[in-house]
Motif scaffolding. Structure first.
Motif, short mmCIF file in Angstrom:
data_model
loop_
_atom_site.label_atom_id
_atom_site.label_comp_id
_atom_site.label_asym_id
_atom_site.label_seq_id
_atom_site.Cartn_x
_atom_site.Cartn_y
_atom_site.Cartn_z
N ARG A 1 50.66 17.32 55.53
CA ARG A 1 49.76 16.60 56.42
C ARG A 1 50.36 15.26 56.83
NH1 ARG A 1 44.45 18.22 57.26
NH2 ARG A 1 44.33 20.46 56.87
N VAL A 2 50.25 14.94 58.11
CA VAL A 2 50.72 13.67 58.65
C VAL A 2 49.55 12.98 59.31
CG1 VAL A 2 52.30 12.53 60.25
CG2 VAL A 2 53.03 14.61 59.02
N ALA A 3 49.28 11.77 58.93
CA ALA A 3 48.15 11.02 59.48
C ALA A 3 48.20 10.98 60.99
CB ALA A 3 48.14 9.60 58.92
N GLY A 4 47.08 11.29 61.63
CA GLY A 4 47.00 11.26 63.08
C GLY A 4 47.52 12.49 63.77
N GLN A 5 48.06 13.44 63.01
CA GLN A 5 48.60 14.67 63.58
C GLN A 5 47.73 15.86 63.19
OE1 GLN A 5 51.28 14.78 65.68
NE2 GLN A 5 51.20 12.54 65.54
N PRO A 6 47.69 16.91 64.05
CA PRO A 6 46.90 18.09 63.68
C PRO A 6 47.53 18.81 62.49
CG PRO A 6 48.20 18.51 65.65
CD PRO A 6 48.33 17.04 65.36
N PRO A 7 46.77 19.65 61.81
CA PRO A 7 47.32 20.41 60.68
C PRO A 7 48.55 21.19 61.10
CG PRO A 7 44.94 20.67 60.81
CD PRO A 7 45.35 19.97 62.06
N ALA A 8 49.51 21.26 60.19
CA ALA A 8 50.78 21.92 60.50
C ALA A 8 50.98 23.14 59.61
CB ALA A 8 51.93 20.93 60.28
N PRO A 9 51.76 24.11 60.08
CA PRO A 9 52.09 25.25 59.23
C PRO A 9 53.15 24.86 58.22
CG PRO A 9 53.26 25.43 61.31
CD PRO A 9 52.37 24.21 61.42
N PRO A 10 53.41 25.71 57.24
CA PRO A 10 54.50 25.42 56.30
C PRO A 10 55.81 25.22 57.04
CG PRO A 10 53.18 27.27 55.53
CD PRO A 10 52.73 26.98 56.93
N ALA A 11 56.69 24.43 56.47
CA ALA A 11 57.98 24.17 57.10
C ALA A 11 58.77 25.47 57.23
CB ALA A 11 58.76 23.16 56.27
N ALA A 12 59.61 25.53 58.27
CA ALA A 12 60.42 26.72 58.48
C ALA A 12 61.32 27.02 57.29
CB ALA A 12 61.26 26.54 59.75
N SER A 13 61.69 25.98 56.53
CA SER A 13 62.54 26.18 55.36
C SER A 13 61.78 26.83 54.20
CB SER A 13 63.13 24.85 54.91
OG SER A 13 62.10 23.92 54.60
N ASP A 14 60.46 26.76 54.24
CA ASP A 14 59.63 27.39 53.20
C ASP A 14 59.31 28.81 53.69
OD1 ASP A 14 57.93 28.07 51.18
OD2 ASP A 14 56.54 26.39 51.45
N PHE A 15 60.31 29.66 53.63
CA PHE A 15 60.26 30.94 54.33
C PHE A 15 59.07 31.80 53.90
CE2 PHE A 15 61.34 35.49 54.49
CZ PHE A 15 61.47 35.64 55.86
N LYS A 16 58.83 31.91 52.60
CA LYS A 16 57.79 32.81 52.12
C LYS A 16 56.40 32.35 52.55
CE LYS A 16 60.46 35.78 50.12
NZ LYS A 16 60.59 37.16 50.64
N ARG A 17 56.12 31.06 52.38
CA ARG A 17 54.83 30.54 52.82
C ARG A 17 54.71 30.61 54.34
NH1 ARG A 17 51.18 30.63 48.77
NH2 ARG A 17 51.99 29.62 46.90
N ARG A 18 55.81 30.39 55.01
CA ARG A 18 55.81 30.46 56.48
C ARG A 18 55.46 31.88 56.94
NH1 ARG A 18 56.76 26.35 60.59
NH2 ARG A 18 57.44 27.44 62.46
N GLU A 19 56.02 32.87 56.28
CA GLU A 19 55.72 34.25 56.65
C GLU A 19 54.24 34.58 56.42
OE1 GLU A 19 57.20 38.83 55.63
OE2 GLU A 19 58.00 37.12 54.52
N ALA A 20 53.69 34.11 55.30
CA ALA A 20 52.27 34.32 55.03
C ALA A 20 51.42 33.64 56.10
CB ALA A 20 51.91 33.80 53.65
N ALA A 21 51.81 32.42 56.51
CA ALA A 21 51.07 31.70 57.54
C ALA A 21 51.14 32.43 58.87
CB ALA A 21 51.62 30.28 57.66
N TYR A 22 52.30 32.99 59.18
CA TYR A 22 52.46 33.75 60.42
C TYR A 22 51.51 34.94 60.44
CZ TYR A 22 54.50 37.50 63.21
OH TYR A 22 54.68 38.55 64.07
N ARG A 23 51.40 35.65 59.33
CA ARG A 23 50.51 36.81 59.29
C ARG A 23 49.05 36.38 59.37
NH1 ARG A 23 53.54 41.22 58.19
NH2 ARG A 23 55.63 40.82 57.37
N ALA A 24 48.72 35.26 58.76
CA ALA A 24 47.36 34.74 58.87
C ALA A 24 47.06 34.30 60.30
CB ALA A 24 47.16 33.58 57.90
N ALA A 25 48.04 33.73 60.98
CA ALA A 25 47.86 33.33 62.37
C ALA A 25 47.58 34.53 63.26
CB ALA A 25 49.08 32.57 62.87
N GLY A 26 48.27 35.64 62.98
CA GLY A 26 48.00 36.86 63.74
C GLY A 26 46.58 37.35 63.54
N ALA A 27 46.06 37.20 62.32
CA ALA A 27 44.69 37.59 62.05
C ALA A 27 43.72 36.69 62.81
CB ALA A 27 44.40 37.51 60.55
#
Length: 294
Positions: free
Chosen positions: A223-249
């Protein structure tokens, strides 16, 4: 139409969960080896091993040039007892995968349900091993494809809150990162088949809080103050993949449903969804959810 069927007049937006499309279609099906002789009474592991991933076509044919072998006689009651009595997680997973494979043979669905396969899979959604839960969700996914009776039975056995709880464990970071994407994928696939043409299941998915953990999985980055919620960093591949699948849902949940689209906008996750979906080359799909969320 029964009380559990849904004629879509309420435009309920769990469209993501309404893909009743898991019947296997195989390329080059005519090149498969000749079908084996009809099975005698068989152990589920042996039947799954012998039929393999082409089980649905071998048993039922392809509706065109290939004739199926017809009904097979598996001792489902014995297989359920073996499944529940197996203490070793790897063996449980093996048994569950065998049941999931055979559940893709739609002609077997009623017999499997009546013998308790659906109930056993629901029980194992609570297994302490995440991958046992994933395999159990896959059994429910396949058992509830094109089988309204199994959708009803899975709900009565408590599948829906358990599947939402699986998503919540990922959202709460209680699930190891290396397993997060598998857990999200399995839970979402089971939920979408459970909800197909079943209003009671759709209502329970909503009432059980199925949207909330998906929102948190998408917006689980720093989380960054003043910025909208962000997905996991691209370097966090496993969490990023889970977030991608949740975004599709979430994308499909927003389709044709103002209430869900508004909730997604209010959560501030549209920029995160855009980053996830467009970033992996799904621009056309992302345009759909962004249009819904204007």
């Amino acid at each position: 139409m029964s009380a559990d069927d849904d004629d879509d007049t309420d435009a309920f937006a769990l469209d993501f969960f309404a893909w009743d499309s898991f019947s296997t279609r195989l390329d080059g099906i005519d090149a498969l080896p000749a079908a084996p002789a009809p099975f005698a009474s068989r152990d589920v592991l042996a039947a799954a091993r012998d039929l393999g991933t082409s089980a649905a076509t071998i048993v039922s044919g392809n509706g065109k040039t290939r004739q199926g072998i017809g009904a097979i006689d598996v001792d489902w009651s014995k297989s359920v007892a073996q499944l529940l009595a197996t203490p070793d997680p790897a063996e449980r997973i093996e048994h569950l995968r065998a049941h999931g494979l055979l559940a893709q043979v739609k002609a077997l669905g009623d017999a499997m349900r009546e013998a308790g396969v659906v109930d056993a899979a629901v029980r194992l959604l609570l297994d302490e091993d995440d991958m046992v839960s994933v395999a159990a969700a896959d059994v429910i996914r396949h058992c509830t494809c094109a089988n309204q009776g199994s959708r009803i039975r899975a709900r009565e056995a408590g599948a829906i809150p358990h599947l939402v709880r699986m998503l919540t464990r990922v959202a709460d970071a209680e699930c190891p990162a290396e397993r997060a994407a598998s857990v999200v994928t399995a839970a979402v696939a089971a939920l979408r088949n459970l909800s197909f043409q079943n209003g009671a299941n759709r209502d329970l998915i909503r009432d059980s809080g199925g949207l909330e953990p998906l929102l948190r999985i998408v917006a689980s980055g720093p989380r960054v103050a003043g910025q909208p919620p962000a997905p996991p960093a691209a370097s966090d591949f496993k969490r990023r993949e889970a977030a991608y699948r949740a975004a599709g849902a979430l994308e499909n949940l927003a389709a044709d449903n103002e209430e869900n689209a508004a909730a997604i906008v209010d959560a501030g996750v549209v920029p995160a969804m855009r980053e996830l979906l467009i970033g992996v080359g799904r621009t056309a799909l992302s345009n759909k959810v962004l249009a819904e969320c204007q």
